[in-house]
Motif scaffolding. Structure first.
Motif, PDB file in Angstrom:
ATOM      1  N   PRO A  24     -17.405 -14.752  18.052  1.00  0.00           N
ATOM      2  CA  PRO A  24     -18.333 -15.862  18.652  1.00  0.00           C
ATOM      3  C   PRO A  24     -17.287 -17.011  19.136  1.00  0.00           C
ATOM      4  O   PRO A  24     -17.775 -17.500  19.948  1.00  0.00           O
ATOM      5  CB  PRO A  24     -19.072 -16.078  17.293  1.00  0.00           C
ATOM      6  CG  PRO A  24     -18.109 -15.803  16.180  1.00  0.00           C
ATOM      7  CD  PRO A  24     -17.380 -14.414  16.665  1.00  0.00           C
ATOM      8  N   ASP A  67      -7.421 -17.254  13.289  1.00  0.00           N
ATOM      9  CA  ASP A  67      -8.629 -16.471  12.676  1.00  0.00           C
ATOM     10  C   ASP A  67      -8.472 -16.313  11.361  1.00  0.00           C
ATOM     11  O   ASP A  67      -7.468 -16.266  10.653  1.00  0.00           O
ATOM     12  CB  ASP A  67      -8.772 -15.155  13.122  1.00  0.00           C
ATOM     13  CG  ASP A  67      -9.996 -14.422  12.658  1.00  0.00           C
ATOM     14  OD1 ASP A  67     -10.220 -14.904  11.563  1.00  0.00           O
ATOM     15  OD2 ASP A  67     -10.461 -13.380  13.078  1.00  0.00           O
ATOM     16  N   ALA A 110      -7.247 -26.865  15.791  1.00  0.00           N
ATOM     17  CA  ALA A 110      -6.242 -26.206  15.144  1.00  0.00           C
ATOM     18  C   ALA A 110      -5.422 -25.583  16.131  1.00  0.00           C
ATOM     19  O   ALA A 110      -5.091 -25.957  17.170  1.00  0.00           O
ATOM     20  CB  ALA A 110      -6.694 -25.352  14.037  1.00  0.00           C
ATOM     21  N   TYR A 251     -13.014 -23.195   2.267  1.00  0.00           N
ATOM     22  CA  TYR A 251     -13.471 -23.957   3.684  1.00  0.00           C
ATOM     23  C   TYR A 251     -14.300 -22.853   4.287  1.00  0.00           C
ATOM     24  O   TYR A 251     -15.167 -23.266   5.218  1.00  0.00           O
ATOM     25  CB  TYR A 251     -11.828 -24.145   4.437  1.00  0.00           C
ATOM     26  CG  TYR A 251     -11.963 -24.628   5.735  1.00  0.00           C
ATOM     27  CD1 TYR A 251     -12.173 -25.896   5.834  1.00  0.00           C
ATOM     28  CD2 TYR A 251     -12.046 -23.856   6.924  1.00  0.00           C
ATOM     29  CE1 TYR A 251     -12.303 -26.498   7.354  1.00  0.00           C
ATOM     30  CE2 TYR A 251     -12.166 -24.330   8.232  1.00  0.00           C
ATOM     31  CZ  TYR A 251     -12.325 -25.681   8.137  1.00  0.00           C
ATOM     32  OH  TYR A 251     -12.548 -26.289   9.779  1.00  0.00           O
ATOM     33  N   ARG A 259     -23.605 -23.674   8.502  1.00  0.00           N
ATOM     34  CA  ARG A 259     -24.248 -22.845   9.395  1.00  0.00           C
ATOM     35  C   ARG A 259     -25.948 -22.865   8.835  1.00  0.00           C
ATOM     36  O   ARG A 259     -26.882 -23.122   9.741  1.00  0.00           O
ATOM     37  CB  ARG A 259     -23.550 -21.424   9.915  1.00  0.00           C
ATOM     38  CG  ARG A 259     -24.247 -20.712  10.819  1.00  0.00           C
ATOM     39  CD  ARG A 259     -23.640 -19.450  10.669  1.00  0.00           C
ATOM     40  NE  ARG A 259     -24.236 -18.414  11.269  1.00  0.00           N
ATOM     41  CZ  ARG A 259     -24.108 -18.026  12.487  1.00  0.00           C
ATOM     42  NH1 ARG A 259     -22.994 -18.408  13.061  1.00  0.00           N
ATOM     43  NH2 ARG A 259     -24.846 -16.913  13.158  1.00  0.00           N
TER      44      ARG A 259
END
Ligand code: CO8
Length: 260
Positions: A24, A67, A110, A251, A259
């Motif tokens: 996503p 990731d 980042a 995190y 969400r």
């Protein structure tokens, strides 16, 4: 699996557009980085390709950076392999002979910010919901020296000192103010503005521009090239620590909850 990168190359202008399309959020997995580097290398070798625009096909996000799942619960060997691919992406982009432009059409935390910072010029959508910056400390991790150097080369030492310690994610207007991005435009004009700006950069003779770019960036690039293995070891021993793994877990949970 479907390609994570789509390249549109216009032979008549010599400009390629790389669309990151890894749902996503275009996070940099090992697969993503491998594909990205192969695409980049092809363009770099093509004498007809003089300019590169990097953008995203994902709505609202340029890239979420590395990731996190590649750094969580993975073996030291795998972490090392991953980190080598991150280094490779940075080395290739920061030393590219092409004119590189980031069309930042969404958030860019980042590693996403790092990718934008490697470009010669950054255009960002002026949507206040988006943010950009090196927020690593907010995850309990530390941006490596070459992330810092890339930032400091762009916005200066003092601003970098504050930005990195606090892990600040800047709004587009703040980012423009400190020089983290070069230009803000309405969301639907990011890519067209990048294309127009590219024309101006390509009017300069390649050889003169390339030597100048290299003169500006070579010391920073050499620093990593000469210490790649140590940098990998450093990353692996840091990221596999229990305390760091715990920070990453918290995190990730926070991301999911937010969400919810
Ligand atoms: N890695 C893995 N998964 C991610 C990441 C990521 N970086 N970012 C988001 N996701 C996941 C989310 O968990 C969510 O998963 P699910 O659908 O299963 O709940 C999905 O992607 C979609 O995310 P959101 O719902 O949050 O999407 P939004 O459109 O609301 O927001 C953002 C997009 C702004 C990108 C938001 O997702 C975000 O802030 N993500 C976190 C970005 C971040 O902090 N990245 C830091 C990565 S660390 C890095 O790049 C450099 C590390 C240097 C290493 C140094 C160590 C020594």
């Amino acid at each position: 699996t479907s390609p994570k990168i789509r390249v549109d190359f216009d032979q008549s202008t010599g400009v390629a557009v790389m669309h990151m399309q890894s749902p996503p959020v275009n996070s940099f997995s090992l697969d993503f980085l491998t594909e990205f580097c192969i695409s980049l290398e092809k363009l770099e070798m093509d004498k007809g390709c003089r300019g590169l625009i990097i953008t995203s096909s994902q709505p609202k996000v340029f890239s979420a950076g590395l990731d996190i799942l590649e750094m969580y619960g993975k073996s030291p060997e795998r972490c090392g392999e991953f980190w080598k691919a991150v280094q490779e992406m940075w080395l290739k982009l920061y030393s590219s002979n092409m004119v590189t432009m980031a069309a930042v059409c969404g958030s860019s935390p980042a590693g996403g910010c790092l990718m934008a910072l490697t470009c010669d010029y950054r255009i960002m959508a002026d949507n206040p919901r988006y943010s950009i910056g090196l927020n690593e400390t907010q995850l309990g991790i530390v941006a490596p020296f070459w992330f810092r150097d890339t930032m400091a080369n762009t916005v200066g030492h003092r601003t970098t000192e504050i930005a990195l310690q606090l892990g600040i994610l800047y709004s587009p207007s703040e980012a423009l103010k400190i020089g983290l991005v070069d230009q803000l435009v309405p969301e639907d004009q990011v890519l067209t503005t990048a294309t127009q700006t590219m024309t101006k950069w390509l009017a300069i003779p390649d050889h003169a521009r390339q030597i100048t770019k290299s003169m500006m960036r070579k010391p920073t690039i050499d620093k990593l090239t000469s210490s790649r293995e140590a940098d990998i070891q450093n990353f692996v021993s840091f990221i596999t620590k229990d305390s760091i793994q715990k920070s990453l877990r918290l995190y990730l949970e926070m991301l999911k909850k937010r969400r919810g």
